[in-house]
Design an enzyme around this catalytic site. Structure first.
Site, PDB file in Angstrom:
ATOM      1  N   ASP A  96       5.399  -7.737   2.066  1.00  0.00           N
ATOM      2  CA  ASP A  96       3.988  -7.876   1.680  1.00  0.00           C
ATOM      3  C   ASP A  96       3.975  -8.248   0.197  1.00  0.00           C
ATOM      4  O   ASP A  96       4.135  -7.383  -0.660  1.00  0.00           O
ATOM      5  CB  ASP A  96       3.322  -6.516   1.936  1.00  0.00           C
ATOM      6  CG  ASP A  96       1.927  -6.416   1.379  1.00  0.00           C
ATOM      7  OD1 ASP A  96       1.331  -7.464   1.050  1.00  0.00           O
ATOM      8  OD2 ASP A  96       1.420  -5.275   1.299  1.00  0.00           O
TER       9      ASP A  96
ATOM     10  N   ASP B 221      -3.382   0.773  -4.610  1.00  0.00           N
ATOM     11  CA  ASP B 221      -2.788  -0.510  -4.214  1.00  0.00           C
ATOM     12  C   ASP B 221      -3.637  -1.624  -4.830  1.00  0.00           C
ATOM     13  O   ASP B 221      -4.441  -2.259  -4.162  1.00  0.00           O
ATOM     14  CB  ASP B 221      -2.794  -0.583  -2.678  1.00  0.00           C
ATOM     15  CG  ASP B 221      -2.223  -1.888  -2.142  1.00  0.00           C
ATOM     16  OD1 ASP B 221      -1.442  -2.534  -2.859  1.00  0.00           O
ATOM     17  OD2 ASP B 221      -2.577  -2.243  -0.999  1.00  0.00           O
TER      18      ASP B 221
ATOM     19  N   PHE C   3       0.837  -1.201   0.000  1.00  0.00           N
ATOM     20  CA  PHE C   3       0.000   0.000   0.000  1.00  0.00           C
ATOM     21  C   PHE C   3       0.875   1.255   0.000  1.00  0.00           C
ATOM     22  O   PHE C   3       0.680   2.179  -0.806  1.00  0.00           O
ATOM     23  CB  PHE C   3      -0.914  -0.021   1.234  1.00  0.00           C
ATOM     24  CG  PHE C   3      -1.694   1.244   1.449  1.00  0.00           C
ATOM     25  CD1 PHE C   3      -2.811   1.528   0.691  1.00  0.00           C
ATOM     26  CD2 PHE C   3      -1.297   2.159   2.415  1.00  0.00           C
ATOM     27  CE1 PHE C   3      -3.524   2.706   0.890  1.00  0.00           C
ATOM     28  CE2 PHE C   3      -2.000   3.329   2.626  1.00  0.00           C
ATOM     29  CZ  PHE C   3      -3.114   3.610   1.859  1.00  0.00           C
TER      30      PHE C   3
ATOM     31  N   HIS D 121      -7.222 -10.191   8.759  1.00  0.00           N
ATOM     32  CA  HIS D 121      -7.394  -8.757   8.492  1.00  0.00           C
ATOM     33  C   HIS D 121      -8.864  -8.370   8.640  1.00  0.00           C
ATOM     34  O   HIS D 121      -9.755  -9.184   8.374  1.00  0.00           O
ATOM     35  CB  HIS D 121      -6.894  -8.424   7.084  1.00  0.00           C
ATOM     36  CG  HIS D 121      -6.489  -6.999   6.899  1.00  0.00           C
ATOM     37  ND1 HIS D 121      -6.409  -6.099   7.937  1.00  0.00           N
ATOM     38  CD2 HIS D 121      -6.120  -6.297   5.786  1.00  0.00           C
ATOM     39  CE1 HIS D 121      -6.010  -4.931   7.482  1.00  0.00           C
ATOM     40  NE2 HIS D 121      -5.828  -5.014   6.176  1.00  0.00           N
TER      41      HIS D 121
HETATM   42  C1  SPV Z   1      -0.257  -2.967   3.126  1.00  0.00           C
HETATM   43  O1  SPV Z   1       0.230  -2.171   3.942  1.00  0.00           O
HETATM   44  O2  SPV Z   1       0.065  -2.977   1.939  1.00  0.00           O
HETATM   45  C2  SPV Z   1      -1.245  -3.958   3.561  1.00  0.00           C
HETATM   46  C3  SPV Z   1      -2.137  -3.667   4.685  1.00  0.00           C
HETATM   47  O3  SPV Z   1      -1.337  -4.991   2.922  1.00  0.00           O
HETATM   48  S1  SPV Z   1      -3.601  -3.028   4.029  1.00  0.00           S
HETATM   49  O4  SPV Z   1      -3.307  -1.773   3.351  1.00  0.00           O
HETATM   50  O5  SPV Z   1      -4.524  -2.837   5.134  1.00  0.00           O
HETATM   51  O6  SPV Z   1      -4.146  -4.001   3.077  1.00  0.00           O
HETATM   52 MG    MG Z   2      -0.591  -4.828   1.031  1.00  0.00          MG
END
Ligand code: SPV
Ligand code: MG
Length: 291
Positions: free
Chosen positions: A82, A55, A45, A187
């Site tokens: 990630d 993202d 993200f 999540h």
């Molecule tokens: C990220 O930080 O890329 C994540 C967490 O995967 S979230 O943005 O909540 O999906």
């Molecule tokens: Mg992510």
């Protein structure tokens, strides 16, 4: 190969709650390390946002890998990468694992959504899940591809994000743990921690849980420790949001003042940046080797 993976895995399995914070470049990673975090979340993200992009699987694996590598090179603490959905099917996952492990990561997190994915916290986001069997295959492929058994493969359950309920989330978590995942990230985009707390209370397997409390920020580390079972907390975007908060303020001030006369007093001096760049180390090298 790397003592870092072994120490990190042991810390997660045996230690108190481990905390990591997101970064998307060497500078952010160094700030996280200096602030005393246990490790770094190489956030998709944050990296996507740094390109001004959603993202949504728009940045490539190599872009994310390069950023992750630069963070590993800039710090000593473990990096959890990630890897989104693993960039495709089980074959793509094996390729990704080989590359991320070679780049010095301590762990990866892979989520059970379809490629291309949509970001999890977006209201009305497109949350399409892959079949459980397919994701089990991807986990097994990841485990087979890693060379170091302490390189952690963390499976991320998006069932609550997709609105599929507790039963589906628990089933998926259990199936992924049975496939060999080292930990399960559950999540949630709920503004209250209730649905996460319900999931944690119902979790019966000895595999540790991982939380990303972005949308339920009132759940503190002390609260999480009391709940037990959770061994890793990921602060997934606070650095990026802090940077945006600060930059918007300072940029507005400069435009309002038509100069930097006031803004300059509110920001770190360039010497602070020199220090973060380790200019001192370079100067020592210059003295020794430049003739
Ligand atoms: C990220 O930080 O890329 C994540 C967490 O995967 S979230 O943005 O909540 O999906
Ligand atoms: Mg992510």
């Amino acid at each position: 190969m790397s003592g870092k993976t072994t120490l990190f895995k042991r810390k997660i399995l045996e230690g108190p709650l481990t905390n990591i914070v997101a970064a998307h470049n060497g500078l952010g990673a160094r700030l996280a390390e200096r602030a005393g975090f246990d490790g770094i979340w190489a956030s998709g993200f944050e990296l996507s946002a740094s390109y001004g992009l959603p993202d949504a699987s728009l940045i490539s694996m190599t872009q994310h890998l390069d950023a992750s590598r630069s963070m590993a090179e800039a710090t000593e603490i473990p990096i959890v990468a990630d890897i989104d959905t693993g960039y495709g099917n089980a074959i793509n996952v094996m390729h990704a694992i080989e590359r991320y492990e070679a780049a010095g990561m301590a762990a990866i997190v892979m989520e059970d959504k379809m490629f291309p994915k949509d970001t999890s916290l977006l209201a009305g986001g497109r949350q399409e899940m892959v079949r459980i069997e397919e994701f089990q295959g991807k986990i097994e492929a990841a485990l087979e591809a890693r060379r170091d058994k302490d390189f952690m493969v963390i499976a991320r359950v998006e069932a609550l994000i997709a609105g599929l309920g507790q039963e589906e989330a628990r089933l998926r978590g259990e199936k992924y743990a049975q496939a060999g995942a080292d930990a399960i990230l559950i999540h949630s985009k709920s503004k209250k921690p209730d649905e996460i707390v319900t999931f944690i209370k119902a979790w019966r397997l000895p595999v540790p849980l991982v939380l990303v409390p972005t949308s339920y920020p009132d759940l503190t580390e002390a609260d999480i420790e009391k709940l037990g079972k959770v061994k890793l907390v990921i602060y997934a975007n606070q650095g990026l949001r802090a940077a945006v908060t600060a930059m918007e303020k300072v940029f507005a001030q400069i435009r309002a003042d038509r100069g930097i006369q006031n803004a300059d007093k509110t920001i770190v001096p360039v010497e602070h940046i020199f220090d973060l760049q380790k200019v001192g180390e370079m100067k020592t090298r210059e003295k020794r080797f430049l003739r």
